[in-house]
Design an enzyme around this catalytic site. Structure first.
Site, PDB file in Angstrom:
ATOM      1  N   TRP A 145      -9.068  12.491  20.037  1.00 27.66           N
ATOM      2  CA  TRP A 145     -10.466  12.267  19.691  1.00 27.66           C
ATOM      3  C   TRP A 145     -11.321  13.159  20.578  1.00 27.66           C
ATOM      4  O   TRP A 145     -11.100  13.237  21.794  1.00 27.66           O
ATOM      5  CB  TRP A 145     -10.878  10.804  19.895  1.00 27.66           C
ATOM      6  CG  TRP A 145     -12.363  10.627  19.721  1.00 27.66           C
ATOM      7  CD1 TRP A 145     -13.027  10.542  18.538  1.00 27.66           C
ATOM      8  CD2 TRP A 145     -13.354  10.574  20.748  1.00 27.66           C
ATOM      9  NE1 TRP A 145     -14.384  10.428  18.762  1.00 27.66           N
ATOM     10  CE2 TRP A 145     -14.608  10.442  20.118  1.00 27.66           C
ATOM     11  CE3 TRP A 145     -13.309  10.625  22.146  1.00 27.66           C
ATOM     12  CZ2 TRP A 145     -15.806  10.364  20.830  1.00 27.66           C
ATOM     13  CZ3 TRP A 145     -14.507  10.544  22.854  1.00 27.66           C
ATOM     14  CH2 TRP A 145     -15.732  10.412  22.194  1.00 27.66           C
ATOM     15  N   GLU A 185      -8.590  11.288  15.143  1.00 30.45           N
ATOM     16  CA  GLU A 185      -9.569  10.203  14.981  1.00 30.45           C
ATOM     17  C   GLU A 185     -10.969  10.743  14.720  1.00 30.45           C
ATOM     18  O   GLU A 185     -11.470  11.597  15.438  1.00 30.45           O
ATOM     19  CB  GLU A 185      -9.582   9.340  16.237  1.00 30.45           C
ATOM     20  CG  GLU A 185     -10.572   8.190  16.183  1.00 30.45           C
ATOM     21  CD  GLU A 185     -10.566   7.362  17.457  1.00 30.45           C
ATOM     22  OE1 GLU A 185     -11.189   6.287  17.460  1.00 30.45           O
ATOM     23  OE2 GLU A 185      -9.949   7.803  18.450  1.00 30.45           O
ATOM     24  N   LYS A 219     -15.269  10.036  13.891  1.00 30.93           N
ATOM     25  CA  LYS A 219     -16.365   9.207  14.360  1.00 30.93           C
ATOM     26  C   LYS A 219     -17.610   9.529  13.546  1.00 30.93           C
ATOM     27  O   LYS A 219     -17.796  10.674  13.116  1.00 30.93           O
ATOM     28  CB  LYS A 219     -16.629   9.451  15.854  1.00 30.93           C
ATOM     29  CG  LYS A 219     -17.460   8.367  16.517  1.00 30.93           C
ATOM     30  CD  LYS A 219     -17.357   8.460  18.038  1.00 30.93           C
ATOM     31  CE  LYS A 219     -18.029   7.274  18.703  1.00 30.93           C
ATOM     32  NZ  LYS A 219     -17.827   7.247  20.161  1.00 30.93           N
ATOM     33  N   ASP A 273     -10.871   3.743  13.424  1.00 31.03           N
ATOM     34  CA  ASP A 273     -11.453   2.884  14.450  1.00 31.03           C
ATOM     35  C   ASP A 273     -12.494   1.985  13.799  1.00 31.03           C
ATOM     36  O   ASP A 273     -13.369   2.458  13.072  1.00 31.03           O
ATOM     37  CB  ASP A 273     -12.088   3.744  15.545  1.00 31.03           C
ATOM     38  CG  ASP A 273     -12.583   2.922  16.725  1.00 31.03           C
ATOM     39  OD1 ASP A 273     -13.461   2.066  16.519  1.00 31.03           O
ATOM     40  OD2 ASP A 273     -12.126   3.154  17.861  1.00 31.03           O
ATOM     41  N   HIS A 305     -16.167   3.213  14.168  1.00 29.84           N
ATOM     42  CA  HIS A 305     -16.517   4.621  13.983  1.00 29.84           C
ATOM     43  C   HIS A 305     -17.064   4.956  12.606  1.00 29.84           C
ATOM     44  O   HIS A 305     -17.006   6.103  12.173  1.00 29.84           O
ATOM     45  CB  HIS A 305     -15.309   5.500  14.297  1.00 29.84           C
ATOM     46  CG  HIS A 305     -15.045   5.630  15.759  1.00 29.84           C
ATOM     47  ND1 HIS A 305     -14.166   6.558  16.283  1.00 29.84           N
ATOM     48  CD2 HIS A 305     -15.542   4.958  16.822  1.00 29.84           C
ATOM     49  CE1 HIS A 305     -14.137   6.443  17.607  1.00 29.84           C
ATOM     50  NE2 HIS A 305     -14.963   5.469  17.936  1.00 29.84           N
ATOM     51  N   HIS A 342      -7.496   1.462  15.554  1.00 28.75           N
ATOM     52  CA  HIS A 342      -8.168   1.030  16.763  1.00 28.75           C
ATOM     53  C   HIS A 342      -8.975  -0.211  16.409  1.00 28.75           C
ATOM     54  O   HIS A 342     -10.043  -0.121  15.810  1.00 28.75           O
ATOM     55  CB  HIS A 342      -9.072   2.137  17.312  1.00 28.75           C
ATOM     56  CG  HIS A 342      -8.343   3.110  18.172  1.00 28.75           C
ATOM     57  ND1 HIS A 342      -8.983   4.077  18.918  1.00 28.75           N
ATOM     58  CD2 HIS A 342      -7.014   3.253  18.437  1.00 28.75           C
ATOM     59  CE1 HIS A 342      -8.088   4.775  19.592  1.00 28.75           C
ATOM     60  NE2 HIS A 342      -6.889   4.306  19.310  1.00 28.75           N
ATOM     61  N   ASP A 370     -20.818   1.362  17.296  1.00 27.29           N
ATOM     62  CA  ASP A 370     -19.588   1.489  18.078  1.00 27.29           C
ATOM     63  C   ASP A 370     -19.805   1.057  19.525  1.00 27.29           C
ATOM     64  O   ASP A 370     -19.790   1.869  20.445  1.00 27.29           O
ATOM     65  CB  ASP A 370     -19.114   2.949  18.016  1.00 27.29           C
ATOM     66  CG  ASP A 370     -17.785   3.137  18.738  1.00 27.29           C
ATOM     67  OD1 ASP A 370     -17.006   2.182  18.774  1.00 27.29           O
ATOM     68  OD2 ASP A 370     -17.553   4.228  19.268  1.00 27.29           O
ATOM     69  N   ASP A 390     -17.873  -1.277  21.025  1.00 27.97           N
ATOM     70  CA  ASP A 390     -16.571  -1.602  21.614  1.00 27.97           C
ATOM     71  C   ASP A 390     -16.550  -2.945  22.325  1.00 27.97           C
ATOM     72  O   ASP A 390     -16.162  -3.059  23.477  1.00 27.97           O
ATOM     73  CB  ASP A 390     -16.131  -0.490  22.576  1.00 27.97           C
ATOM     74  CG  ASP A 390     -15.843   0.810  21.844  1.00 27.97           C
ATOM     75  OD1 ASP A 390     -14.996   0.795  20.955  1.00 27.97           O
ATOM     76  OD2 ASP A 390     -16.473   1.836  22.164  1.00 27.97           O
ATOM     77  N   ASP A 448      -9.237  -1.140  21.236  1.00 26.99           N
ATOM     78  CA  ASP A 448     -10.182  -0.201  21.844  1.00 26.99           C
ATOM     79  C   ASP A 448     -11.504  -0.923  22.097  1.00 26.99           C
ATOM     80  O   ASP A 448     -12.341  -1.032  21.209  1.00 26.99           O
ATOM     81  CB  ASP A 448     -10.401   1.016  20.940  1.00 26.99           C
ATOM     82  CG  ASP A 448     -11.263   2.086  21.606  1.00 26.99           C
ATOM     83  OD1 ASP A 448     -11.655   1.886  22.774  1.00 26.99           O
ATOM     84  OD2 ASP A 448     -11.542   3.111  20.972  1.00 26.99           O
TER      85      ASP A 448
END
Length: 418
Positions: A185, A226, A228, A259, A262, A286, A294, A296, A326
């Site tokens: 990434w 990955e 985003k 993800d 993302h 993820h 995002d 997390d 993640d």
């Protein structure tokens, strides 16, 4: 507590058997699905290359809860506490900046020896390791570009870093007997209106081709890329968009990473799994929890986490999907964050495995959508918790929030002294 748990489990087994579900088979299947815990929850994505350096690339760990791991020994000790409170198989996911060395090592010069202690630790615990090149928080990523950088010298530095990372990853797989999934990434992008969106993507494509030019043994190493939607400081243009990486992974037959944070807030990766599996050989998930976007947050047992687990189970993607976590929350006890998030991911998988998928498929194929909806809703109130508690007992971990006492004791004795 054990006797009551066993009684509840026997009753739950009968309830599920009445619905055509073999609980023991579901638990056995759960024992074959590892969840890869991530190192960066334990130290707020600092790593050990320059732990006092500023985070860049849109990376932010908010909060200042006491007890952050300051070195690899502390991090491993913290992970050990978490591992002992989570049932079933686990893996551990490292970033390149978590190397150990007597002196400074540039990222394009990392070698397996810099991760030897991690491999020894993983062998003792029978853990697989996964890996990530770290293409952020570095002087040569300060202007927001790495593998797509217009400066050939800088771009080559990051290419060489990713190549070195692949060698480390393959060594993990060779040493531990299970392939390491290495995720690439990069934070590349621009903050404001962008005129030339094509050239950086051409450079990224060519750079990735060079990174992946050496064929590595898939028994030791798996490449993943990955995407985003955007990043902090790259709000207007992200080079590695979803379209870019879907095209890249499809044409190069690498694994694709999805993800949960993302994409646009209304997009769910659970709905993308069945589509992308038509075109790519493997997926890396993820599992995270975006709030607004995002951010997390620690994984909850929420609708999207459950939907992701259902897609894996319903499509029988056990050998094609790799599950990683993640999130990085510095506002709460970091070990508790690992335990909460990983246990929730495993709970979702168990609930998915306890679904009578064959019966539901037959009902759907027959066009009986009334029965499909009715059964799906009734499934939600079946006693899956009793099965989970029995699963925890079989693995020698606390069945309920009692695990928090272990974390609090460790916090008082160890974390508070840091």
């Amino acid at each position: 507590m054990t006797r009551l748990t066993e009684q509840a489990f026997e009753l739950a087994k009968q309830r599920y058997a009445d619905n055509g579900v073999d609980v023991e088979a579901a638990m056995e299947q759960l024992d074959t699905i590892p969840v890869s815990m991530h190192c960066w929850q334990g130290d707020d994505v600092r790593g050990f290359e320059n732990p006092q350096g500023a985070l860049t690339g849109g990376i932010q760990a908010t909060g200042n809860y006491p007890g952050r791991a300051r070195n690899a020994s502390e991090l491993r000790a913290d992970v050990d506490v978490a591992l002992g409170l989570i049932p079933g198989p686990k893996r551990f996911n490292l970033h390149a900046i978590y190397l150990e060395s007597d002196g400074p090592v540039e990222r394009n010069e990392i070698e397996p020896q810099h991760f030897a202690n991690w491999v020894s630790w993983a062998k003792e615990r029978q853990l697989g390791l996964d890996f990530n090149p770290t293409c952020f928080s570095h002087p040569l990523s300060a202007d927001g570009f790495t593998l797509s950088h217009a400066d050939e010298r800088i771009r080559q530095f990051w290419i060489d870093h990713c190549k070195a990372s692949r060698n480390v990853s393959a060594w993990f797989g060779e040493q531990l007997g299970t392939p390491s999934v290495m995720n690439i990434w990069v934070p590349d992008g621009m903050k404001d209106v962008t005129v030339d969106r094509l050239a950086p993507r051409q450079r990224l494509m060519q750079a990735l081709d060079e990174v992946l030019s050496e064929k590595l043994n898939p028994a030791h190493h798996i490449d993943a890329v990955e995407s985003k939607l955007f990043g902090i400081g790259a709000e207007s243009y992200t080079v590695g968009s979803n379209e870019f990486y879907l095209g890249y992974a499809t044409s190069r037959q690498t694994a694709l990473t999805l993800d949960a944070g993302h994409f646009h807030p209304t997009e769910m990766i659970s709905d993308k799994i069945s589509t992308v599996m038509l075109y790519v050989p493997r997926l890396l998930l993820h599992v995270s929890r975006p709030v607004r976007w995002d951010s997390d947050h620690v994984v909850l047992l929420d609708d999207e986490t459950q939907a992701i687990a259902h897609e894996i189970v319903r499509q029988k993607l056990f050998d094609k999907v790799h599950i990683g976590l993640d999130f990085f929350d510095a506002s709460i006890n970091r070990i508790a964050a690992w335990v909460i998030g990983t246990r929730n991911a495993k709970k979702a998988l168990l609930r998915a495995l306890l679904e009578p998928t064959g019966k539901l498929r037959a009902i759907e194929a027959a066009g009986d959508y009334t029965a499909r909806l009715a059964l799906l809703e009734e499934q939600k109130s079946l006693p899956w918790q009793a099965v989970w508690e029995s699963y925890c007992l079989r693995h020698g971990v606390p069945v309920d929030a009692g695990w928090l006492r272990n974390v609090r004791d460790y916090e008082e004795q160890i974390l508070s002294q840091r």
